[in-house]
Motif scaffolding. Structure first.
Motif, short mmCIF file in Angstrom:
data_model
loop_
_atom_site.label_atom_id
_atom_site.label_comp_id
_atom_site.label_asym_id
_atom_site.label_seq_id
_atom_site.Cartn_x
_atom_site.Cartn_y
_atom_site.Cartn_z
N CYS A 240 -24.33 36.79 -43.59
CA CYS A 240 -24.41 36.25 -44.74
C CYS A 240 -24.24 34.75 -44.76
CB CYS A 240 -23.18 36.96 -45.61
SG CYS A 240 -23.27 36.30 -47.28
N CYS A 242 -23.24 32.87 -47.10
CA CYS A 242 -22.23 32.26 -48.20
C CYS A 242 -21.10 31.24 -47.76
CB CYS A 242 -21.79 33.38 -49.05
SG CYS A 242 -20.36 34.42 -48.07
N CYS A 273 -18.54 37.15 -52.92
CA CYS A 273 -20.03 37.21 -52.48
C CYS A 273 -20.40 38.58 -52.57
CB CYS A 273 -19.84 36.71 -51.00
SG CYS A 273 -21.75 36.98 -50.39
N PHE A 275 -23.12 39.64 -51.26
CA PHE A 275 -23.70 40.34 -50.21
C PHE A 275 -22.68 40.72 -49.25
CE2 PHE A 275 -26.47 37.09 -51.66
CZ PHE A 275 -27.87 37.83 -51.63
N CYS A 276 -21.60 40.07 -48.97
CA CYS A 276 -20.63 40.43 -47.94
C CYS A 276 -19.17 40.58 -48.44
CB CYS A 276 -20.54 39.27 -46.98
SG CYS A 276 -19.79 37.81 -47.43
ZN LIG Z 1 -21.32 36.48 -48.12
#
Ligand SMILES: [Zn+2]
Length: 301
Positions: A240, A242, A273, A275-276
């Motif tokens: 990720c 981020c 986040c 995504f993660c």
């Molecule tokens: Zn992330």
């Protein structure tokens, strides 16, 4: 021994056909870990991860390729992105509409892409490190992502393309074939014969073969008479991008008024986040610094 978390490019000697083959395991598990959707949706999520990796490799550019679809169906959004370094991440979200809440695993495991997302389009974004961002749009009318991607290639490049995506809860991957403009073979009948043969052989590939054999073994099994040549593999992994700086950038884009309003409501602005799941939190000190210019601008861009 199967290949995992790699993509191979291949060609057939003396033809104008190229291909890609990929398999994801750890990348798939790690990408799905933070997505709180029913297990039955992990295969369609896997298709998006594989699709993003395939397109990123086929279109060969430095930057990020993303596939995204949002609609009014039971799944409100699916997106996956891959960059030229082989870093992959994705999000899948369920709709919060009450009408969709009673749907069960059985529905999700059998539903086609339009049944999951509703009437919508697939947005393919090519975001190069240098140069203009480009977006391609394909209506989601086909039952699967693989068919939507074939449609995209036909529409954008007018090149005959075949895409097979396979996915279960733990593994995903795919096989891609494309007939390039005449270079090595100029006779049309011969070109057509090569393409028809390759396409028919690729269609016999099964999920079990892709997830249990090495790419070399599988291509040899599928195309034994066609002199298939594999190039060096490229590693793929969940990663990720981020960061605190990116979160602050997003807050800055919201605008000063909106951010202070959020701060007044919650004391601390929390951003996880998607995504993660890394949690980020910003207090008054951070927000003051962001809008009073005390933050180092160079960090934000
Ligand atoms: Zn992330």
């Amino acid at each position: 021994m199967s290949d995992q978390d790699v993509i191979h490019r291949f060609i057939f000697d003396n033809t104008d056909i190229r291909g890609e083959i990929l398999s994801l395991h750890k990348t798939k598990l790690e990408s799905g870990e933070n997505q709180s959707t029913p297990k039955a949706l992990l295969p369609v999520f896997g298709d998006f991860l594989s699709g993003a990796c395939l397109l990123s490799e086929v279109l060969k550019f430095e930057g990020i390729l993303s596939l995204q679809a949002s609609g009014d169906g039971p799944v409100s959004m699916i997106m996956a992105e891959a960059n030229n370094q082989g870093h992959v991440r994705g999000i899948i979200k369920l709709s919060e509409e009450d009408a969709h809440k009673a749907l069960d695993e059985d529905f999700f495991s059998k539903a086609t892409l339009p049944e999951l997302l509703g009437k919508t389009s697939l947005i393919i974004t090519i975001d190069p490190d240098k140069g203009q961002r480009y977006q391609g749009i394909v209506p989601i009318e086909e039952p699967s992502l693989a068919k939507c991607l074939e449609h995209y290639f036909y529409q954008s490049e007018q090149l005959p393309t075949q895409v097979h995506l396979f996915s279960n809860e733990e593994h995903c991957g795919g096989l891609f074939l494309q007939c390039l403009p005449a270079q090595l073979v100029t006779d049309n009948d011969e070109r057509e014969k090569h393409w028809d043969t390759a396409r028919a052989l690729a269609s016999t590939c099964t999920e079990e073969e892709l997830f249990t054999l090495s790419h070399q073994e599988l291509l040899l099994r599928l195309f034994h008479d066609m002199q298939c040549r594999l190039f060096e593999p490229k590693a793929l992994s969940f990663k990720c991008s981020c960061s605190e700086a990116r979160c602050l950038n997003a807050l800055k884009a919201l605008g000063q008024q909106e951010v202070y309003k959020l701060l007044a409501e919650h004391d601390l602005i929390q951003m996880d986040c998607q995504f993660c799941a890394t949690p980020y939190a910003f207090g008054k000190e951070n927000v003051d610094a962001l809008f009073n210019g005390d933050t180092d601008e160079s960090v934000l861009h």
